[in-house]
Design a protein around this motif. Structure first.
Motif, PDB file in Angstrom:
ATOM      1  N   LYS A 237       9.835  -6.029 -13.415  1.00  0.00           N
ATOM      2  CA  LYS A 237       9.024  -6.784 -14.372  1.00  0.00           C
ATOM      3  C   LYS A 237       8.838  -8.253 -13.992  1.00  0.00           C
ATOM      4  N   ASN A 238       9.795  -8.836 -13.286  1.00  0.00           N
ATOM      5  CA  ASN A 238       9.736 -10.265 -12.971  1.00  0.00           C
ATOM      6  C   ASN A 238       8.929 -10.579 -11.708  1.00  0.00           C
ATOM      7  N   MET A 239       8.387  -9.555 -11.058  1.00  0.00           N
ATOM      8  CA  MET A 239       7.682  -9.775  -9.791  1.00  0.00           C
ATOM      9  C   MET A 239       6.217  -9.401  -9.882  1.00  0.00           C
ATOM     10  N   LYS A 240       5.384 -10.321  -9.399  1.00  0.00           N
ATOM     11  CA  LYS A 240       3.995  -9.988  -9.111  1.00  0.00           C
ATOM     12  C   LYS A 240       3.985  -9.677  -7.622  1.00  0.00           C
ATOM     13  N   ILE A 241       3.474  -8.524  -7.273  1.00  0.00           N
ATOM     14  CA  ILE A 241       3.473  -8.096  -5.875  1.00  0.00           C
ATOM     15  C   ILE A 241       2.043  -8.110  -5.357  1.00  0.00           C
ATOM     16  N   VAL A 242       1.853  -8.762  -4.218  1.00  0.00           N
ATOM     17  CA  VAL A 242       0.582  -8.707  -3.510  1.00  0.00           C
ATOM     18  C   VAL A 242       0.853  -7.955  -2.212  1.00  0.00           C
ATOM     19  N   GLN A 243       0.415  -6.719  -2.169  1.00  0.00           N
ATOM     20  CA  GLN A 243       0.611  -5.859  -1.005  1.00  0.00           C
ATOM     21  C   GLN A 243      -0.617  -5.991  -0.103  1.00  0.00           C
ATOM     22  N   ILE A 244      -0.397  -6.303   1.162  1.00  0.00           N
ATOM     23  CA  ILE A 244      -1.478  -6.410   2.138  1.00  0.00           C
ATOM     24  C   ILE A 244      -1.463  -5.163   3.007  1.00  0.00           C
ATOM     25  N   THR A 245      -2.635  -4.586   3.245  1.00  0.00           N
ATOM     26  CA  THR A 245      -2.738  -3.479   4.195  1.00  0.00           C
ATOM     27  C   THR A 245      -4.105  -3.515   4.859  1.00  0.00           C
ATOM     28  N   GLY A 246      -4.125  -3.109   6.100  1.00  0.00           N
ATOM     29  CA  GLY A 246      -5.395  -3.034   6.812  1.00  0.00           C
ATOM     30  C   GLY A 246      -6.193  -1.812   6.410  1.00  0.00           C
ATOM     31  N   CYS A 247      -5.509  -0.774   5.957  1.00  0.00           N
ATOM     32  CA  CYS A 247      -6.186   0.472   5.636  1.00  0.00           C
ATOM     33  C   CYS A 247      -5.539   1.131   4.417  1.00  0.00           C
ATOM     34  N   ILE A 248      -6.358   1.439   3.419  1.00  0.00           N
ATOM     35  CA  ILE A 248      -5.866   2.039   2.179  1.00  0.00           C
ATOM     36  C   ILE A 248      -5.068   3.311   2.438  1.00  0.00           C
ATOM     37  N   LYS A 249      -5.460   4.090   3.443  1.00  0.00           N
ATOM     38  CA  LYS A 249      -4.801   5.389   3.670  1.00  0.00           C
ATOM     39  C   LYS A 249      -3.299   5.255   3.898  1.00  0.00           C
ATOM     40  N   ASN A 250      -2.842   4.097   4.365  1.00  0.00           N
ATOM     41  CA  ASN A 250      -1.412   3.885   4.606  1.00  0.00           C
ATOM     42  C   ASN A 250      -0.610   3.696   3.318  1.00  0.00           C
ATOM     43  N   MET A 251      -1.299   3.584   2.196  1.00  0.00           N
ATOM     44  CA  MET A 251      -0.653   3.313   0.911  1.00  0.00           C
ATOM     45  C   MET A 251      -0.323   4.577   0.117  1.00  0.00           C
TER      46      MET A 251
END
Length: 189
Positions: free
Chosen positions: A132-146
């Motif tokens: 709850k205390n974290m805003k996460i900004v996930q970076i990826t070059g390609c959505i498929k890796n998520m």
């Protein structure tokens, strides 16, 4: 323009994105907890994200020595980290993901790329996305890796040179299902 107005009336919380990607990312961070930033090589995913959080304190960066294709970062990983530090002097570069679980203060965590991470690391990132205390900004070059984490994202932002647009979550899930399939390991003899 009339269609945009009608869309806003149907969903007043919808974010309108423009041509300034730093501002686009700021808008997403203000409205959402878990943000996925994706886009083609060289569009400025990391640079724009670090600039977007420039005035925030308690910003952490969890790096990855490889990009979305599994290639080592140009130059070296150390030079890449030096570049990140140059963009934001007070960013905290994290080497050990375990230490993040003991933080109770509100923070913004930038997670650079998921490709090449172990199943255990992906599980830990999933746990961080739930905190709850974290805003996460996930970076990826390609959505498929998520594929293992896509369901935890509140917004998916595709960056382009001309600006950004929001990717529909159902479309992103389909991309992960279709393109993110594990490739079978073939015998080498």
């Amino acid at each position: 323009m009339n269609g945009m107005k009608k869309a806003k009336e149907k969903n007043p919380d919808q974010i309108t994105f423009g041509s300034d990607n730093v501002d686009n990312i700021r808008k997403a961070i203000r409205k959402c907890k878990n943000i996925l930033i994706c886009g083609v090589v060289g569009v400025g995913k990391i640079t724009s994200t670090v600039q977007a959080v420039g005035e925030n304190t308690n910003v952490y960066y969890l790096g990855n020595p490889v990009d979305y294709e599994g290639k080592v970062r140009p130059g070296s990983y150390e030079k890449y980290l030096t570049y990140i530090h140059a963009l934001k002097k007070d960013i905290r570069i994290i080497e050990d993901i375990e230490g993040l679980f003991s933080i109770s203060d509100p923070i913004i965590l930038i997670v650079d790329e998921v490709y090449g991470r172990s199943a255990a690391e992906l599980e830990q990132i999933g746990r961080l996305l739930d905190m709850k205390n974290m805003k996460i900004v996930q970076i990826t070059g390609c959505i498929k890796n998520m594929k293992h984490l896509i369901d935890k994202m509140d917004i998916i932002l595709e960056l382009h040179v001309e600006g950004a647009y929001e990717v529909d979550k159902e479309l992103a899930q389909a991309i992960c299902r279709i393109l993110g399939k594990e490739k079978p390991v073939s015998k080498l003899f």
